[in-house]
Design a protein around this motif. Structure first.
Motif, mmCIF file in Angstrom:
data_model
loop_
_atom_site.group_PDB
_atom_site.id
_atom_site.type_symbol
_atom_site.label_atom_id
_atom_site.label_comp_id
_atom_site.label_asym_id
_atom_site.label_seq_id
_atom_site.Cartn_x
_atom_site.Cartn_y
_atom_site.Cartn_z
ATOM 1 N N SER A 23 0.854 -1.201 -0.054
ATOM 2 C CA SER A 23 -0.047 0.110 -0.335
ATOM 3 C C SER A 23 0.909 1.313 0.013
ATOM 4 C CB SER A 23 -1.068 0.023 1.178
ATOM 5 O OG SER A 23 -1.859 1.109 1.225
ATOM 6 N N GLU B 248 1.222 5.496 -1.548
ATOM 7 C CA GLU B 248 0.808 6.889 -2.083
ATOM 8 C C GLU B 248 1.629 7.695 -2.765
ATOM 9 O OE1 GLU B 248 -1.383 8.496 1.013
ATOM 10 O OE2 GLU B 248 0.534 9.141 2.239
ATOM 11 N N LYS C 111 3.939 10.645 -3.294
ATOM 12 C CA LYS C 111 4.667 11.614 -2.014
ATOM 13 C C LYS C 111 4.396 12.937 -2.423
ATOM 14 C CE LYS C 111 9.010 12.684 0.261
ATOM 15 N NZ LYS C 111 8.223 12.869 1.497
ATOM 16 N N LYS D 266 5.377 4.547 1.357
ATOM 17 C CA LYS D 266 4.575 3.501 1.767
ATOM 18 C C LYS D 266 3.607 4.323 2.884
ATOM 19 C CE LYS D 266 6.740 -0.726 2.957
ATOM 20 N NZ LYS D 266 7.393 -1.604 3.929
ATOM 21 N N THR D 267 2.268 3.751 2.799
ATOM 22 C CA THR D 267 1.229 4.145 3.919
ATOM 23 C C THR D 267 1.195 3.357 5.034
ATOM 24 O OG1 THR D 267 -0.640 2.762 3.218
ATOM 25 C CG2 THR D 267 -0.279 4.841 1.788
ATOM 26 N N ASP D 268 0.684 3.901 6.125
ATOM 27 C CA ASP D 268 0.513 2.922 7.656
ATOM 28 C C ASP D 268 -0.309 1.839 7.386
ATOM 29 O OD1 ASP D 268 2.109 4.868 8.670
ATOM 30 O OD2 ASP D 268 0.576 6.077 9.226
ATOM 31 N N ASP D 269 -1.166 1.541 6.403
ATOM 32 C CA ASP D 269 -2.177 0.737 5.894
ATOM 33 C C ASP D 269 -1.757 -0.448 5.036
ATOM 34 O OD1 ASP D 269 -4.602 -0.583 6.290
ATOM 35 O OD2 ASP D 269 -5.738 0.465 4.345
ATOM 36 N N ALA E 297 -3.864 6.918 -3.211
ATOM 37 C CA ALA E 297 -3.379 5.693 -2.781
ATOM 38 C C ALA E 297 -3.391 4.577 -3.854
ATOM 39 C CB ALA E 297 -3.895 5.299 -1.548
#
Length: 311
Positions: free
Chosen positions: A67, A69, A71, A176-179, A227
């Motif tokens: 996952s 997004e 930047k 990277k995303t946190d999810d 995302a």
């Protein structure tokens, strides 16, 4: 013996032979032929596709989706970009860099890649993919754990002139995303190759796998912004020219080529400069005038069309 009796004898002999052959066929079909799934198909691939030493025998059995997004640069990061040596840059919507060197860099991109590090922001996050000769452009893919193939939000395109000197580059970057997702079971590279050969018809008898098969990430429908959920994907280089990508979880495949990718990137860039565009454009070189920018855009990612001597 009369001729009628001879004919009757021949007919009886052939009838007995037909019955024997029919019995043999039925017996063979029902007892000796047992269709299997992967073994005969894989054997078919091994017998007809070359370069299988580039297909790893051992590979990961599980991998998670990525996952990520697009930047968007902070003010500090944009200041770092603006202060890179020997260049003027345009930053579009805080995520896309277009840069032109004041003086072309005499760097052999393939042999001395690391020499670019001091001239390009976060250069160490990219991996060299190859060169598109028609556009005189070297292609680098961003790496987040693994390379991300043909994604307009995570790429570095380095353009050179006829003398091989670096003149421009285009850069985007993902984060990277946190999810993040949990690992899932993935197909082996041999299983993916079997699908390319048997089911999809991308690879044919006599073709050769000409580079080590790698696991990376790919999105079959790259998003222009926002995302992205990137699938673990096997990359196959065939006959030194074609590239095929097999989703390691779902098994579906696609092909990508550098020229189409570069054309799409240039179209995307030109759209930002259209009259009805709402893109936020920051020019780091305050001395650039409108005609300078127009010339830059005209020269950027220019693809030479082969005419075979015909004008």
């Amino acid at each position: 013996m009369q001729w009628g009796q001879i004919k009757t004898l021949f007919i009886l002999c052939f009838l007995i032979l037909d019955i024997f052959l029919l019995h043999h066929f039925i017996t063979y079909s029902t007892t000796n032929y047992e269709p299997t799934d992967n073994v005969p198909m894989e054997d078919n691939v091994r017998n007809n596709v070359n370069g299988l030493s580039n297909v790893p025998e051992e590979s990961p059995t599980e991998e998670a989706m990525l996952s990520a997004e697009r930047k968007e640069f902070t003010e500090t990061e944009e200041s770092e970009i603006a202060n890179l040596p020997n260049q003027g840059s345009i930053i579009i919507d805080h995520h896309l860099i277009i840069s032109e060197f004041d003086k072309p860099l005499a760097i052999n991109v393939e042999e001395d890649t690391e020499a670019l590090a001091e001239n390009i922001w976060n250069f160490d996050q990219y991996q060299y993919f190859g060169k598109n000769e028609a556009a005189n452009t070297y292609i680098f893919f961003q790496v987040i754990d693994r390379p991300i193939y043909f994604n307009s939000s995570g790429t570095l395109l380095i353009q050179v002139n006829e003398e091989g000197e670096v003149t421009h580059y285009v850069q985007t970057i993902l984060e990277k995303t946190d999810d993040q997702t949990e690992p899932e079971e993935i197909n082996s590279p041999m299983n993916a190759l079997t699908g390319l050969y048997i089911s999809d018809g991308f690879i044919h008898s006599g073709d050769e796998i000409t580079a080590e098969v790698q696991l990376g990430y790919h999105n079959l429908l790259p998003l222009a912004n926002g995302a992205q959920l990137l699938a673990p994907t096997w990359q196959f280089e065939v006959n030194d020219e074609s590239h095929y990508y097999v989703n390691a979880i779902e098994g579906h495949s696609t092909s990508s080529d550098s020229e189409t990718f570069i054309r799409e990137m240039k179209t995307q860039i030109m759209d930002y400069f259209a009259e009805d565009s709402t893109a936020e454009i920051e020019i780091t070189d305050k001395e650039w005038e409108e005609e300078d920018i127009e010339l830059l855009l005209a020269q950027l990612l220019e693809i030479k069309v082969e005419t075979n001597g015909v004008e």
